[in-house]
Design a protein around this motif. Structure first.
Motif, PDB file in Angstrom:
ATOM      1  N   THR A 142     -17.605  33.899  21.320  1.00  0.00           N
ATOM      2  CA  THR A 142     -18.795  34.990  21.173  1.00  0.00           C
ATOM      3  C   THR A 142     -19.660  34.601  20.256  1.00  0.00           C
ATOM      4  OG1 THR A 142     -17.510  36.149  19.541  1.00  0.00           O
ATOM      5  CG2 THR A 142     -17.072  36.833  22.071  1.00  0.00           C
ATOM      6  N   PRO A 143     -20.780  34.723  20.335  1.00  0.00           N
ATOM      7  CA  PRO A 143     -21.771  34.536  19.163  1.00  0.00           C
ATOM      8  C   PRO A 143     -21.874  35.659  18.417  1.00  0.00           C
ATOM      9  CG  PRO A 143     -23.056  35.356  21.166  1.00  0.00           C
ATOM     10  CD  PRO A 143     -21.642  35.056  21.623  1.00  0.00           C
ATOM     11  N   GLU A 144     -22.455  35.593  17.208  1.00  0.00           N
ATOM     12  CA  GLU A 144     -22.483  36.664  16.144  1.00  0.00           C
ATOM     13  C   GLU A 144     -23.224  37.953  16.606  1.00  0.00           C
ATOM     14  OE1 GLU A 144     -21.176  36.898  13.145  1.00  0.00           O
ATOM     15  OE2 GLU A 144     -20.548  34.925  13.326  1.00  0.00           O
ATOM     16  N   PRO A 145     -22.675  38.922  16.337  1.00  0.00           N
ATOM     17  CA  PRO A 145     -23.076  40.413  17.012  1.00  0.00           C
ATOM     18  C   PRO A 145     -24.319  40.770  16.423  1.00  0.00           C
ATOM     19  CG  PRO A 145     -21.040  40.692  15.711  1.00  0.00           C
ATOM     20  CD  PRO A 145     -21.470  39.215  15.584  1.00  0.00           C
ATOM     21  N   VAL A 146     -25.493  39.968  16.423  1.00  0.00           N
ATOM     22  CA  VAL A 146     -26.976  40.225  15.750  1.00  0.00           C
ATOM     23  C   VAL A 146     -27.509  41.297  16.209  1.00  0.00           C
ATOM     24  CG1 VAL A 146     -27.120  37.995  14.909  1.00  0.00           C
ATOM     25  CG2 VAL A 146     -27.923  38.475  17.176  1.00  0.00           C
ATOM     26  N   GLU A 147     -27.139  41.851  17.623  1.00  0.00           N
ATOM     27  CA  GLU A 147     -27.824  43.033  18.172  1.00  0.00           C
ATOM     28  C   GLU A 147     -27.177  44.119  18.061  1.00  0.00           C
ATOM     29  OE1 GLU A 147     -29.300  41.665  22.152  1.00  0.00           O
ATOM     30  OE2 GLU A 147     -30.411  40.184  21.410  1.00  0.00           O
ATOM     31  N   GLY A 163     -15.389  36.439  35.102  1.00  0.00           N
ATOM     32  CA  GLY A 163     -14.393  35.851  35.466  1.00  0.00           C
ATOM     33  C   GLY A 163     -13.867  35.077  34.197  1.00  0.00           C
ATOM     34  N   VAL A 164     -14.420  35.458  33.022  1.00  0.00           N
ATOM     35  CA  VAL A 164     -13.945  34.873  31.786  1.00  0.00           C
ATOM     36  C   VAL A 164     -12.337  35.536  31.470  1.00  0.00           C
ATOM     37  CG1 VAL A 164     -14.251  34.670  29.099  1.00  0.00           C
ATOM     38  CG2 VAL A 164     -16.028  34.046  30.921  1.00  0.00           C
ATOM     39  N   ARG A 165     -11.722  34.694  31.309  1.00  0.00           N
ATOM     40  CA  ARG A 165     -10.082  35.229  30.818  1.00  0.00           C
ATOM     41  C   ARG A 165      -9.653  34.892  29.559  1.00  0.00           C
ATOM     42  NH1 ARG A 165     -12.087  38.230  33.559  1.00  0.00           N
ATOM     43  NH2 ARG A 165     -11.179  39.165  35.588  1.00  0.00           N
ATOM     44  N   LEU A 166     -10.305  34.215  28.843  1.00  0.00           N
ATOM     45  CA  LEU A 166      -9.929  33.788  27.520  1.00  0.00           C
ATOM     46  C   LEU A 166     -11.059  33.905  26.407  1.00  0.00           C
ATOM     47  CD1 LEU A 166      -7.931  32.733  25.512  1.00  0.00           C
ATOM     48  CD2 LEU A 166      -8.452  30.399  25.997  1.00  0.00           C
ATOM     49  N   VAL A 167     -11.049  34.714  25.621  1.00  0.00           N
ATOM     50  CA  VAL A 167     -12.044  34.884  24.675  1.00  0.00           C
ATOM     51  C   VAL A 167     -11.674  34.634  23.045  1.00  0.00           C
ATOM     52  CG1 VAL A 167     -13.627  36.653  23.504  1.00  0.00           C
ATOM     53  CG2 VAL A 167     -12.992  36.884  26.090  1.00  0.00           C
ATOM     54  N   GLN A 168     -12.321  33.857  22.439  1.00  0.00           N
ATOM     55  CA  GLN A 168     -12.204  33.688  20.918  1.00  0.00           C
ATOM     56  C   GLN A 168     -13.389  34.661  20.237  1.00  0.00           C
ATOM     57  OE1 GLN A 168     -13.855  30.454  17.781  1.00  0.00           O
ATOM     58  NE2 GLN A 168     -12.487  29.567  19.280  1.00  0.00           N
ATOM     59  N   PHE A 169     -13.004  35.638  19.773  1.00  0.00           N
ATOM     60  CA  PHE A 169     -13.819  36.520  19.009  1.00  0.00           C
ATOM     61  C   PHE A 169     -14.303  36.320  17.691  1.00  0.00           C
ATOM     62  CE2 PHE A 169     -14.359  40.182  16.133  1.00  0.00           C
ATOM     63  CZ  PHE A 169     -15.485  40.885  16.575  1.00  0.00           C
ATOM     64  N   ARG A 170     -15.379  35.915  17.345  1.00  0.00           N
ATOM     65  CA  ARG A 170     -15.978  35.233  16.205  1.00  0.00           C
ATOM     66  C   ARG A 170     -17.202  36.045  15.523  1.00  0.00           C
ATOM     67  NH1 ARG A 170     -18.568  29.181  15.905  1.00  0.00           N
ATOM     68  NH2 ARG A 170     -20.185  30.411  16.970  1.00  0.00           N
ATOM     69  N   ALA A 171     -16.954  36.761  14.672  1.00  0.00           N
ATOM     70  CA  ALA A 171     -18.175  37.476  13.877  1.00  0.00           C
ATOM     71  C   ALA A 171     -17.885  37.470  12.457  1.00  0.00           C
ATOM     72  CB  ALA A 171     -17.745  39.116  14.449  1.00  0.00           C
ATOM     73  N   LYS A 172     -18.403  36.446  11.806  1.00  0.00           N
ATOM     74  CA  LYS A 172     -18.189  36.075  10.382  1.00  0.00           C
ATOM     75  C   LYS A 172     -19.188  36.613   9.592  1.00  0.00           C
ATOM     76  CE  LYS A 172     -15.787  31.649  11.226  1.00  0.00           C
ATOM     77  NZ  LYS A 172     -15.668  30.266  11.010  1.00  0.00           N
ATOM     78  N   THR A 173     -20.365  37.349  10.204  1.00  0.00           N
ATOM     79  CA  THR A 173     -21.224  37.867   9.256  1.00  0.00           C
ATOM     80  C   THR A 173     -21.135  39.267   9.178  1.00  0.00           C
ATOM     81  OG1 THR A 173     -22.469  38.325  11.239  1.00  0.00           O
ATOM     82  CG2 THR A 173     -22.950  36.171  10.362  1.00  0.00           C
ATOM     83  N   LEU A 174     -20.054  39.924   9.617  1.00  0.00           N
ATOM     84  CA  LEU A 174     -19.746  41.348   9.432  1.00  0.00           C
ATOM     85  C   LEU A 174     -18.804  41.605   8.289  1.00  0.00           C
ATOM     86  CD1 LEU A 174     -18.843  42.270  13.373  1.00  0.00           C
ATOM     87  CD2 LEU A 174     -21.037  42.662  11.888  1.00  0.00           C
ATOM     88  N   SER A 175     -19.147  42.625   7.727  1.00  0.00           N
ATOM     89  CA  SER A 175     -18.276  43.114   6.683  1.00  0.00           C
ATOM     90  C   SER A 175     -16.763  43.441   7.137  1.00  0.00           C
ATOM     91  CB  SER A 175     -18.704  44.567   6.038  1.00  0.00           C
ATOM     92  OG  SER A 175     -18.661  45.642   7.238  1.00  0.00           O
ATOM     93  N   ALA A 176     -15.903  43.555   6.415  1.00  0.00           N
ATOM     94  CA  ALA A 176     -14.256  43.657   6.883  1.00  0.00           C
ATOM     95  C   ALA A 176     -14.214  44.823   7.710  1.00  0.00           C
ATOM     96  CB  ALA A 176     -13.502  43.682   5.660  1.00  0.00           C
TER      97      ALA A 176
END
Length: 321
Positions: A142-147, A163-176
């Motif tokens: 996933t791209p950063e959730p900028v929107e 049809g996507v069945r494997l996701v790598q969730f990446r959101a490094k710009t967010l607070s904890a």
């Protein structure tokens, strides 16, 4: 093309992940009087002199199960050294066949859902095959959730519906706190589609997620947060040395990049498919090709020893966006 000549000293064996029309997998149980007797396995057997792997696969499945292979493609190669022998398992995914599979040699056979496989006992060399059999051909990063959260989840749902069945969730710009809130919603959404979701560098690990993804830097640092029982561990790698480090750490699968030049890093030279294949040959776990990948490149990745492709843009956005 990748080198398919077996390593000297290894017993070259073909094995099949045979799927029916709904995705169930056929397993056979080894006779009690054979090596690793009583354990479940993926059907197959050793190559005869002068025989190509595809020929051996057809012959073994006809002899063992009474079926004729109509469609098959390489899945993974696994090298394993037992105390009494070293084996190279050349694994193929069979998605079309004729005949009614049954144990022609008296062995029990059973159709099982992929998620049931980890509950059974297999010979040690088979465990990477279980992972490969449960992983899809496409991995969305996933791209950063900028929107914003709502727009992110809406786009994630579109990807899952495609049809996507494997996701790598990446959101490094967010607070904890924001990361945790969005991750929980993303995990719930993915699993409503029976998709698996890995968390990349989370501030806290969620037991509901399917696993943890390490950056190449974390491979050497060994992060404080670790996966829980039953969760996968994956990693980003950029060369054979990092893949070998990932093997030492005990990952279940990895992403290797950049294979081709990318829009985000056009100055970075890609490894190319031959170097990708050479690196993958050195490890016993599934590897996704990342960098310049389109959805259609999954078959190319398989031809060069990969599990499939990982991507951001080509799997996140709809055609034409």
């Amino acid at each position: 093309m990748p080198n398919t000549v077996p390593d000297a000293g290894y017993l070259h064996v073909v094995a099949a992940v045979i799927r029916d029309e709904v995705g169930n997998i056929l397993l056979a149980q080894r006779p009690a009087n054979k090596h690793q007797g009583g354990k479940w396995e993926f059907p197959g057997g050793k190559l005869e002199v002068g025989e190509a792997p595809a020929q051996a696969l057809n012959r073994e499945l006809e002899e063992e199960l009474g079926i004729t292979v109509l469609q098959a493609k390489p899945l993974i190669k696994v090298r394993h050294v037992y105390p009494e022998r070293a084996v190279l398992l050349d694994v193929w995914e069979v998605t079309a066949f004729s005949g009614d599979p049954h144990g022609r040699e008296g062995q029990p056979v059973a159709w099982l859902e992929p998620e049931q496989l980890p509950m059974l006992e297999f010979p040690p060399a088979n465990y990477p095959i279980i992972t490969a059999a449960r992983l899809p051909a496409h991995c969305l990063i996933t791209p950063e959730p900028v929107e914003g959260h709502a727009a992110f989840l809406q786009q994630l749902e579109r990807a899952l519906r495609s049809g996507v069945r494997l996701v790598q969730f990446r959101a490094k710009t967010l607070s904890a706190d924001s990361y945790l809130a969005l991750a929980q919603d993303a995990v719930s959404l993915a699993q409503s589609f029976t998709a698996k979701i890995m968390l990349n560098s989370p501030p806290v690990m969620l037991k509901e997620a399917n696993g943890l993804h390490l950056t190449s830097r974390q491979l050497w640092q060994m992060p404080a947060f670790l996966r829980q029982n039953g969760q996968w561990l994956s990693a980003s790698c950029h060369n054979g040395q990092e893949l070998r480090r990932a093997a030492e750490v005990g990952v279940d699968f990895a992403l290797l990049s950049p294979v081709l030049p990318t829009l985000s890093h056009p100055e970075a030279a890609g490894l190319g498919w031959d170097a990708f294949a050479e690196a993958v040959e050195g490890v016993n776990f599934p590897v996704y090709a990342l960098g310049g990948m389109a959805r259609r490149d999954a078959l190319m990745a398989r031809r060069y020893g990969g599990q499939g492709i990982a991507a951001i843009r080509s799997l996140w956005f709809e055609e034409g966006q």
